[in-house]
Design a protein around this motif. Structure first.
Motif, PDB file in Angstrom:
ATOM      1  N   ARG A 171      -2.669 -10.256  -3.846  1.00  0.00           N
ATOM      2  CA  ARG A 171      -3.876  -9.445  -3.749  1.00  0.00           C
ATOM      3  C   ARG A 171      -3.571  -8.021  -4.226  1.00  0.00           C
ATOM      4  O   ARG A 171      -4.338  -7.419  -4.974  1.00  0.00           O
ATOM      5  N   PHE A 172      -2.443  -7.505  -3.775  1.00  0.00           N
ATOM      6  CA  PHE A 172      -1.999  -6.181  -4.217  1.00  0.00           C
ATOM      7  C   PHE A 172      -1.842  -6.169  -5.733  1.00  0.00           C
ATOM      8  O   PHE A 172      -2.266  -5.241  -6.421  1.00  0.00           O
ATOM      9  N   GLU A 210      -0.600   7.270 -15.866  1.00  0.00           N
ATOM     10  CA  GLU A 210      -1.591   7.547 -14.821  1.00  0.00           C
ATOM     11  C   GLU A 210      -1.095   6.986 -13.502  1.00  0.00           C
ATOM     12  O   GLU A 210      -0.708   5.835 -13.435  1.00  0.00           O
ATOM     13  N   LYS A 211      -1.098   7.826 -12.498  1.00  0.00           N
ATOM     14  CA  LYS A 211      -0.588   7.329 -11.213  1.00  0.00           C
ATOM     15  C   LYS A 211      -1.629   7.489 -10.140  1.00  0.00           C
ATOM     16  O   LYS A 211      -2.455   8.327 -10.192  1.00  0.00           O
ATOM     17  N   GLU A 220       4.517   4.091  -1.557  1.00  0.00           N
ATOM     18  CA  GLU A 220       3.490   4.270  -0.530  1.00  0.00           C
ATOM     19  C   GLU A 220       2.240   3.451  -0.830  1.00  0.00           C
ATOM     20  O   GLU A 220       1.564   3.003   0.091  1.00  0.00           O
ATOM     21  N   LEU A 221       1.977   3.267  -2.121  1.00  0.00           N
ATOM     22  CA  LEU A 221       0.777   2.531  -2.506  1.00  0.00           C
ATOM     23  C   LEU A 221       0.884   1.070  -2.071  1.00  0.00           C
ATOM     24  O   LEU A 221      -0.055   0.487  -1.540  1.00  0.00           O
ATOM     25  N   PRO A 255      -5.192  -3.232 -12.253  1.00  0.00           N
ATOM     26  CA  PRO A 255      -6.068  -2.174 -12.782  1.00  0.00           C
ATOM     27  C   PRO A 255      -5.300  -0.914 -13.157  1.00  0.00           C
ATOM     28  O   PRO A 255      -5.647  -0.234 -14.122  1.00  0.00           O
ATOM     29  N   MET A 256      -4.235  -0.626 -12.422  1.00  0.00           N
ATOM     30  CA  MET A 256      -3.474   0.574 -12.753  1.00  0.00           C
ATOM     31  C   MET A 256      -2.712   0.410 -14.057  1.00  0.00           C
ATOM     32  O   MET A 256      -2.359   1.393 -14.700  1.00  0.00           O
ATOM     33  N   ASP A 269      -5.511  -6.455  -7.263  1.00  0.00           N
ATOM     34  CA  ASP A 269      -6.443  -5.376  -6.929  1.00  0.00           C
ATOM     35  C   ASP A 269      -5.920  -3.996  -7.291  1.00  0.00           C
ATOM     36  O   ASP A 269      -6.694  -3.107  -7.619  1.00  0.00           O
ATOM     37  N   ILE A 270      -4.626  -3.809  -7.176  1.00  0.00           N
ATOM     38  CA  ILE A 270      -4.085  -2.455  -7.349  1.00  0.00           C
ATOM     39  C   ILE A 270      -3.254  -2.346  -8.628  1.00  0.00           C
ATOM     40  O   ILE A 270      -3.524  -1.533  -9.496  1.00  0.00           O
ATOM     41  N   ALA A 288      -1.355  -0.726   0.841  1.00  0.00           N
ATOM     42  CA  ALA A 288      -2.040  -2.000   0.630  1.00  0.00           C
ATOM     43  C   ALA A 288      -1.615  -3.001   1.704  1.00  0.00           C
ATOM     44  O   ALA A 288      -2.424  -3.798   2.189  1.00  0.00           O
TER      45      ALA A 288
END
Lengths: 284, 332
Positions: free
Chosen positions: A189-190, A283-284, A175-176, A197-198, A193-194, A180
């Motif tokens: 970009r995903f 961590e999610k 879903e993440l 960092p995760m 940006d996502i 995005a």
């Protein structure tokens, strides 16, 4: 807390025995390091004349200064610098490449996707030593002997790290990625940006492991660096040992050994918090 | 704000067709709920509108534009996901602003829009928090906010309330509906909960096995279900179905009667035995079993007498409330 004490804090003899066991274990591991430290603070004669001293001498600054500036073949400072570049280069390179390849394998459907994954996985079973001759040939033909590229590039692909990131990416909810996409993020970009960092705790954990892996490389630098200016510290220590009738300069060798331990220790201690979080927490 | 047209939309995964052709014209500002059991294809249909699944055949039009081959971002839609899909490392503000940042909206406008949405959703004090520091209901609001700030033509909701507890679900249901009214945005809302469908929809699509069994306003669907499936799925407790055989009539059809239309009366010509009575306070559900084993639920108000368990009762209803279905489940 009270209920938990039963397991953690055993009272009486058991407690002392456990501690004794731990202390003996630590002493066992620490003693050689202590001996190396002592040897690096005394003069050559003190070492070769038994019994060997067990308390530090007064030559600490003299010996370390000598090691750092002149060493035996090359100054230790040069070798430390080379090792640092190699270790950081390998760690960062491995992380960058494995992040990207894991990203490709998990998020894109392309022909041969499974094949590539298994090919990468297969290289897990081939350590550097197995492919060292052809690798040497390639690097020599590229003219990369005695260069940082030559030290770093052949060690930069990592199946382990790719595998680790793949497993992590697969736990990131689909879903993440879809959110995005709806937000208008293109794949890269995903990624930046996502996903990046995760993954930061995983990256930190991996950096520690890979830094030490790179730092401890011995056989490969030994093969491709002939110029003392390009020696790395781990192989440098070995080369300090005398061949034939030369006299070993033990205080300097020991000082070098201890100096070689400092950067990995700093990296581990410095990144300990992130490192442990990366290993235990998803961590999610 | 736009119309949404689905024209014989079909979807196949490999050789298997999962959506068998669905058509609907959604008016500007209309709230459409797609409802059905799990596996009926409702989420797939929504994802095709969103652009997260390709359309195998048929057309999807948003605001008069055919969008079949467009990326989600170009379709002028916003989506609220079942698990909220908030970016865990970003603050609430950044979560809401992300889409606008990508679209290179000026900073001042981003701030204005996010603050406006936050005010609307009562999230002003949470803007600097991370998603993990929020409760389920607040996360839900953030997901809504992310959709709102984009000012889309169509809102898409994929079971947005299914992770909330029952009380919050009722509250959020009202909030979402009110918000959609206020913003006047066309909305497509997927749920498996027929209560959500009944309460929120302007019109609903009842899906079953990849087909739209019925499309219509909630009360119309409730009063006039087109198929046996719809009659059984919409309404709680579900419609009672009886074979014509037990009714002593001829023909190969089934009779459906809603529990609230069914009465216990001694004069009733259908005899049954009471199995169990559920007193819910305002009403009581009496479950009875007919001679052939068919279970029938009777909904009566709390003041009525509750028959003893095992007692024989008669069942009765107004013939006008009967719904007849043929052997294929269609209304006849």
């Amino acid at each position: 807390m009270a209920e938990r004490n039963g397991m953690v804090e055993r009272r009486g003899a058991g407690l002392w025995l456990t501690h004794l066991g731990l202390i003996v274990g630590i002493a066992f591991i620490f003693f050689p390091i202590w001996l190396a430290f002592v040897a690096s603070t005394v003069e050559q004669q003190d070492i070769v004349r038994p019994p060997m001293p067990l308390l530090p001498g007064d030559q600490f600054f003299a010996n370390y200064a000598r090691a750092l500036t002149s060493g035996v073949n090359a100054p230790v400072s040069t070798m430390l610098w080379n090792s640092l570049i190699m270790a950081v280069g390998i760690a960062l390179g491995k992380i960058a490449i494995s992040l990207l390849s894991a990203f490709a394998i998990v998020y894109f459907r392309f022909p041969g996707r499974r094949l590539f994954f298994w090919l990468i996985f297969l290289t897990l079973m081939l350590p550097v030593e197995v492919r060292i001759v052809p690798t040497y040939e390639v690097i020599a033909n590229f003219g990369m002997l005695n260069s940082y590229q030559g030290l770093i590039l052949p060690l930069i692909a990592s199946a382990t790290a790719t595998f680790l990131f793949r497993q992590f990416f697969m736990t990131v909810p689909d879903e993440l990625a879809e959110a995005a996409r709806v937000d208008g993020a293109r794949p890269m970009r995903f990624f930046f940006d996502i996903l990046l960092p995760m993954s930061r705790t995983n990256i930190a954990a991996l950096f520690v492991i890979l830094f030490i892996y790179g730092w401890n490389q011995y056989l490969w630098p030994l093969l491709i660096t002939t110029d003392p200016e390009m020696n790395t510290i781990v192989m440098g220590i070995k080369q300090m040992f005398p061949s034939g009738d030369d006299i070993a300069d033990w205080p300097v060798i020991m000082a070098t050994s201890l100096l070689a331990m400092v950067p990995p220790v700093l990296v581990v201690v410095g990144m300990q918090r992130l490192f442990i979080r990366g290993l235990v927490e998803s961590e999610k | 704000m736009a119309t949404l047209i689905l024209n014989n939309v079909k979807k196949s995964f490999g050789m298997t067709e999962v959506i068998h052709g669905i058509s609907i014209n959604v008016a500007d500002g209309e709230f459409i709920v797609i409802v059905g059991p799990s596996g009926c294809g409702k989420s797939t249909l929504l994802r095709m509108v969103a652009g997260l699944e390709t359309v195998t055949s048929g057309d999807v039009q948003i605001g008069g534009r055919r969008v079949n081959d467009q990326e989600p971002m170009d379709r002028d839609i916003a989506m609220v996901f079942q698990n909220y899909a908030l970016y865990p490392h970003m603050s609430v503000f950044d979560n809401m602003a992300y889409g606008l940042k990508i679209a290179r909206t000026p900073r001042a406008e981003i701030e204005e829009r996010v603050e406006q949405a936050a005010r609307l959703l009562q999230l002003e004090t949470y803007l600097q928090r991370k998603p993990r520091e929020l409760s389920g209901g607040q996360r839900q609001r953030v997901a809504m906010g992310r959709a709102i700030v984009r000012k889309p033509a169509v809102f898409l909701f994929d079971e947005p309330l299914s992770n909330l507890d029952a009380k919050l679900r009722v509250q959020m249901r009202l909030e979402i509906k009110a918000l959609q009214r206020e913003l006047g945005v066309t909305a497509l809302y997927v749920t498996h909960d027929q209560v959500e469908a009944m309460t929120m929809a302007d019109r609903m699509i009842v899906m079953n096995g990849g087909m739209a069994d019925q499309i219509g306003a909630p009360l119309e669907v409730y009063a006039n279900p087109a198929t046996e499936f719809v009659a059984g799925f919409i309404g709680s407790p579900p419609t009672n179905f009886l074979s014509t055989e037990i009714m002593g009539r001829s023909g190969d059809s089934r009779i459906g009667v809603r529990p609230e239309h069914t009465r216990l009366s001694d004069s009733g010509n259908l005899k049954a035995r009471t199995v169990y009575a559920e007193a819910l306070g305002a009403e009581t559900l009496v479950h009875v079993r007919c001679a052939d084993g068919t279970q029938v639920t009777v909904r009566q108000d709390a003041a009525s007498t509750i028959p003893q368990e095992g007692a024989e009762v008669g069942l009765d209803w107004d013939p006008a409330d009967e719904m007849k279905f043929d052997s294929s489940g269609r209304r006849c």
